[in-house]
Design an enzyme around this catalytic site. Structure first.
Site, PDB file in Angstrom:
ATOM      1  N   ASP A  22      54.874  24.727   3.666  1.00 36.22           N
ATOM      2  CA  ASP A  22      54.772  24.997   2.231  1.00 36.22           C
ATOM      3  C   ASP A  22      53.579  25.863   1.804  1.00 36.22           C
ATOM      4  O   ASP A  22      52.463  25.654   2.278  1.00 36.22           O
ATOM      5  CB  ASP A  22      54.611  23.692   1.441  1.00 36.22           C
ATOM      6  CG  ASP A  22      55.506  22.583   1.915  1.00 36.22           C
ATOM      7  OD1 ASP A  22      56.370  22.826   2.767  1.00 36.22           O
ATOM      8  OD2 ASP A  22      55.332  21.457   1.413  1.00 36.22           O
ATOM      9  N   TRP A  46      54.888  21.802  13.643  1.00 31.92           N
ATOM     10  CA  TRP A  46      54.231  20.996  12.613  1.00 31.92           C
ATOM     11  C   TRP A  46      53.243  20.015  13.237  1.00 31.92           C
ATOM     12  O   TRP A  46      53.529  19.423  14.272  1.00 31.92           O
ATOM     13  CB  TRP A  46      55.316  20.244  11.824  1.00 31.92           C
ATOM     14  CG  TRP A  46      54.788  19.547  10.603  1.00 31.92           C
ATOM     15  CD1 TRP A  46      54.673  20.068   9.360  1.00 31.92           C
ATOM     16  CD2 TRP A  46      54.304  18.197  10.530  1.00 31.92           C
ATOM     17  NE1 TRP A  46      54.140  19.134   8.501  1.00 31.92           N
ATOM     18  CE2 TRP A  46      53.903  17.974   9.194  1.00 31.92           C
ATOM     19  CE3 TRP A  46      54.150  17.165  11.446  1.00 31.92           C
ATOM     20  CZ2 TRP A  46      53.375  16.761   8.754  1.00 31.92           C
ATOM     21  CZ3 TRP A  46      53.627  15.949  11.006  1.00 31.92           C
ATOM     22  CH2 TRP A  46      53.248  15.760   9.676  1.00 31.92           C
ATOM     23  N   GLU A 207      60.733  16.518  -2.980  1.00 33.85           N
ATOM     24  CA  GLU A 207      59.400  16.962  -2.574  1.00 33.85           C
ATOM     25  C   GLU A 207      58.942  18.113  -3.484  1.00 33.85           C
ATOM     26  O   GLU A 207      59.741  18.681  -4.228  1.00 33.85           O
ATOM     27  CB  GLU A 207      59.418  17.450  -1.114  1.00 33.85           C
ATOM     28  CG  GLU A 207      59.810  16.361  -0.114  1.00 33.85           C
ATOM     29  CD  GLU A 207      59.701  16.791   1.345  1.00 33.85           C
ATOM     30  OE1 GLU A 207      59.094  16.042   2.122  1.00 33.85           O
ATOM     31  OE2 GLU A 207      60.224  17.857   1.709  1.00 33.85           O
TER      32      GLU A 207
HETATM   33  C1  FRU Z   1      57.614  19.693   2.261  1.00 32.17           C
HETATM   34  C2  FRU Z   1      56.635  18.670   2.829  1.00 32.17           C
HETATM   35  C3  FRU Z   1      55.804  18.070   1.727  1.00 32.17           C
HETATM   36  C4  FRU Z   1      54.558  17.619   2.460  1.00 32.17           C
HETATM   37  C5  FRU Z   1      54.393  18.714   3.487  1.00 32.17           C
HETATM   38  C6  FRU Z   1      53.807  18.247   4.774  1.00 32.17           C
HETATM   39  O1  FRU Z   1      58.023  20.659   3.148  1.00 32.17           O
HETATM   40  O2  FRU Z   1      57.352  17.693   3.554  1.00 32.17           O
HETATM   41  O3  FRU Z   1      56.441  17.021   1.027  1.00 32.17           O
HETATM   42  O4  FRU Z   1      53.451  17.504   1.608  1.00 32.17           O
HETATM   43  O5  FRU Z   1      55.680  19.253   3.708  1.00 32.17           O
HETATM   44  O6  FRU Z   1      53.540  19.308   5.639  1.00 32.17           O
END
Ligand code: FRU
Length: 483
Positions: A22, A46, A207
C-alpha cells in the site's frame, strides 16, 4: 542497470529493490509530494513492514529516501511492532504540541501491528512526527493513541475537518466490515464519533478506508463526500478490489446517498488496491489526487520481477459525475503526465506498429458496423493482450489470458466494465508501461489497471469483428522518469 530490468515500469513508481504494497502517508508538504509505502526493508515478499519513502515535485519523478519509520522490537519482550498502513497530516498549528513553539511539521498516523513469532497479537493506532520535512520521524513516547483491544483494527486515514477545527480519523474493523470515525483536537486523544457498515460488498475484509471530498466535474467548486474502502473485487472475492460510497459527512456521521445502489466499484482491473488520497493539497489546485497499489494479494507475491516487487498506479484526479443513477466517480490521470509524452508515432492500421514498452495510446472509435473493436498488443509468439469493446454486451474489456507465461494460476483473467458509446464514439486512453497497462474509458468513467508479463517485443494492431470500425489511433512514446 537499475530501472532497466525486465518488466521495470518507466513512469510508474516502484521501489529500487524489495517488496512494497500500500501507498501510505500521501501528503503534499512545502512543495513536495511525499509517497510513503508499505515496505519490506529485508526482502522481496511481504514482511518486516515499515514505511519506505520517496518525494516528488510533480508526482512523476521520485527521489528515493531512507526508510522513514521502521519495524522495531519491543523492549523486554519477544514481540515486535510492524508499521502498517496509515496517513500523514500537516500540523501547521502545532495542535499536537510535538513541535517547537510557533512551528509545525508532519504527523503520521499508522497502525502499530504487534506480533510475536509470526503470531498477530494486537493492532492499534500510533503516531510519529517529523520537523524536517519528513526526512526523519520520532515515534510518540505514549503510543498507541487509539487502542480498542482488537487483533484487527487498522489503516487510519486522518483529515482536518475545518468546520469544527478538529481532526477526523477513519479506520476499519476489517472482519466486521465496519469503518469508524474518531475525532481529536491534538492527534493524541481520540473519541468515537460513529460507525459505518456493513454495507455494499462484504465478501472480503475491509481495509484502507478514506473519507474525502471529491469535486463535481461539472462545477469543481461543489464537492461531495466519498468513502473509499478496499475489499473485494467486482469479479469475485478471490481477488481484492475497491468499492466506494457517495454521501454526506456532517462532522460525526457518514450517510450514503441511496443505500440500495451499492456496491459501486472504483476499478475493474485486477491490479488496483489500497488507493488513498493525498492530504494537504493546496485548495487553489482544486483537485483530489488518488494513488493505489498496482498489484493484487491473490498472486502479488509471485509476480516475476526482481530485485523489486510491486509498483504504484499512476496518480489520478478524482471527480464526481451526476448521472441519472446517482453520483459516480471519474478518474483521470494527473495532468502532469502529459509532460512525459515524447515523439508521436505514426500508426498505420494496415501494418503492425512496433510499440515502445513505455507508451501512451489514444484510441477513439468514431463509428462503423463492428460488434467488437479495439487493439491487440502482441508481445511474443502466441502472446497477446487484447483491449477492446464488446458492443453486444456494452462492455470494455482487457483480456490477459494469453499475455505471457503463467506464473500463478490466479493470474490469467479477463476484466470487464460496462461502458456506453457517446454519440456513437468511445474513447480509450491506454498507458502501457512494460508490465502495467492502465485503460481509461471515456475520460475516466471506467478504469481497468492490469499487470502483464510478456516475453517479447511489443507490437500494436487494431481489430474489429462483425463489421468495420473507424478509429483514430494516436501513439506517443513516454519518457522514463528514472533517467
Ligand atoms: C492492505 C493491508 C493493510 C495493512 C497492510 C499491511 O493491503 O493488508 O490493511 O495495513 O496491508 O502491509
Amino acid at each position: 542497470v537499475r530501472y532497466e530490468e525486465k518488466y521495470r515500469p518507466q513512469y510508474h513508481f516502484s521501489p529500487d529493490h524489495h517488496w512494497t504494497n500500500d501507498p501510505n502517508g500521501l501528503i503534499y508538504y512545502k512543495g513536495e509530494y511525499h509517497l510513503f509505502y508499505q515496505y519490506n526493508p529485508q526482502g522481496n515478499i511481504w514482511g518486516h513492514m515499515s514505511w519506505g519513502h520517496a518525494v516528488s515535485k510533480d508526482l512523476l519523478h521520485w527521489q528515493h529516501l531512507p526508510v522513514a519509520i521502521e519495524e522495531y522490537a519491543n523492549a523486554g519482550g519477544s514481540d515486535s511492532t510492524m508499521i502498517f498502513s496509515g496517513s500523514a497530516v500537516a500540523d501547521d498549528q502545532n495542535t499536537s504540541g510535538f513541535f517547537p513553539k510557533d512551528s509545525g511539521g508532519i504527523v503520521s498516523i499508522y497502525t502499530s501491528h504487534v506480533h510475536s513469532r509470526g503470531q498477530q497479537l494486537r493492532q492499534h493506532q500510533s503516531v510519529a512526527f517529523s520537523s524536517d520535512r519528513g526526512r526523519t520521524f520520532t515515534r510518540y513516547e505514549h503510543n498507541p493513541v487509539l487502542d480498542i483491544k482488537l487483533k484487527d483494527f487498522r489503516d487510519p486515514k486522518v483529515m482536518w475537518y475545518a468546520p469544527e477545527k478538529k481532526w477526523v480519523m477513519t479506520v476499519v474493523i476489517p472482519d466486521k466490515f465496519k469503518a469508524q470515525f474518531y475525532a481529536s483536537k491534538n492527534l493524541k486523544d481520540w473519541t468515537l464519533l460513529s460507525t459505518f457498515g456493513p454495507l455494499g460488498d462484504t465478501a472480503k475484509i475491509w481495509e484502507c478506508p478514506d473519507l474525502l471530498q471529491v469535486p463535481d466535474v461539472a462545477d469543481p467548486s461543489k464537492k461531495k463526500w466519498v468513502l473509499l474502502i478496499s475489499n473485494s473485487h467486482p469479479q469475485g472475492p478471490k481477488y481484492v478490489g475497491m468499492q466506494y460510497f457517495v454521501g454526506n459527512f456532517d462532522g460525526k456521521k457518514f450517510t450514503p446517498d441511496n443505500p440500495s445502489q451499492y456496491p459501486l466499484y472504483l476499478e475493474y482491473g485486477k491490479d488496483f488496491y489500497a488507493a488513498v488520497s493525498f492530504s494537504n493539497i493546496p485548495t487553489t489546485y482544486g483537485r483530489t489526487i488518488l494513488l493505489g497499489w498496482a498489484n493484487n494479494w491473490a498472486y502479488g507475491q509471485h509476480i516475476p520481477t526482481s530485485p523489486w516487487r510491486s509498483a504504484m498506479t499512476l496518480p489520478r484526479e478524482l471527480y464526481l459525475a451526476n448521472t441519472p443513477k446517482g453520483y459516480r466517480i471519474l478518474q483521470r490521470p494527473v495532468r502532469e503526465l502529459a509532460s512525459l509524452r515524447g515523439d508521436s508515432i505514426a500508426f498505420d492500421p494496415a501494418t503492425e506498429t512496433a510499440l515502445d514498452k513505455a507508451s501512451e495510446i489514444e484510441y477513439i472509435f468514431n463509428g462503423g458496423s463492428a460488434t467488437g473493436f479495439g487493439l491487440t498488443l502482441h508481445t511474443g509468439s502466441n502472446e497477446e493482450t487484447r483491449i477492446g469493446y464488446d458492443k453486444t454486451k456494452g462492455e470494455v474489456f482487457v483480456d490477459r489470458t494469453h499475455s505471457g507465461p503463467v506464473f500463478d494460476p490466479g493470474f490469467p483473467s479477463v476484466e470487464r466494465a460496462s461502458a456506453r458509446l457517446k454519440d456513437g464514439k468511445l474513447k480509450l486512453q491506454i498507458y502501457v508501461d512494460h508490465s502495467i497497462v492502465e485503460v481509461f474509458v471515456n475520460d475516466g468513467e471506467q478504469v481497468i489497471t492490469d499487470q502483464i508479463f510478456p516475453t517479447g517485443d511489443y507490437v500494436l494492431k487494431t481489430w474489429s469483428e462483425g463489421g468495420d470500425a473507424i478509429a483514430d489511433v494516436k501513439l506517443w512514446k513516454m519518457r522514463s522518469v528514472w533517467k
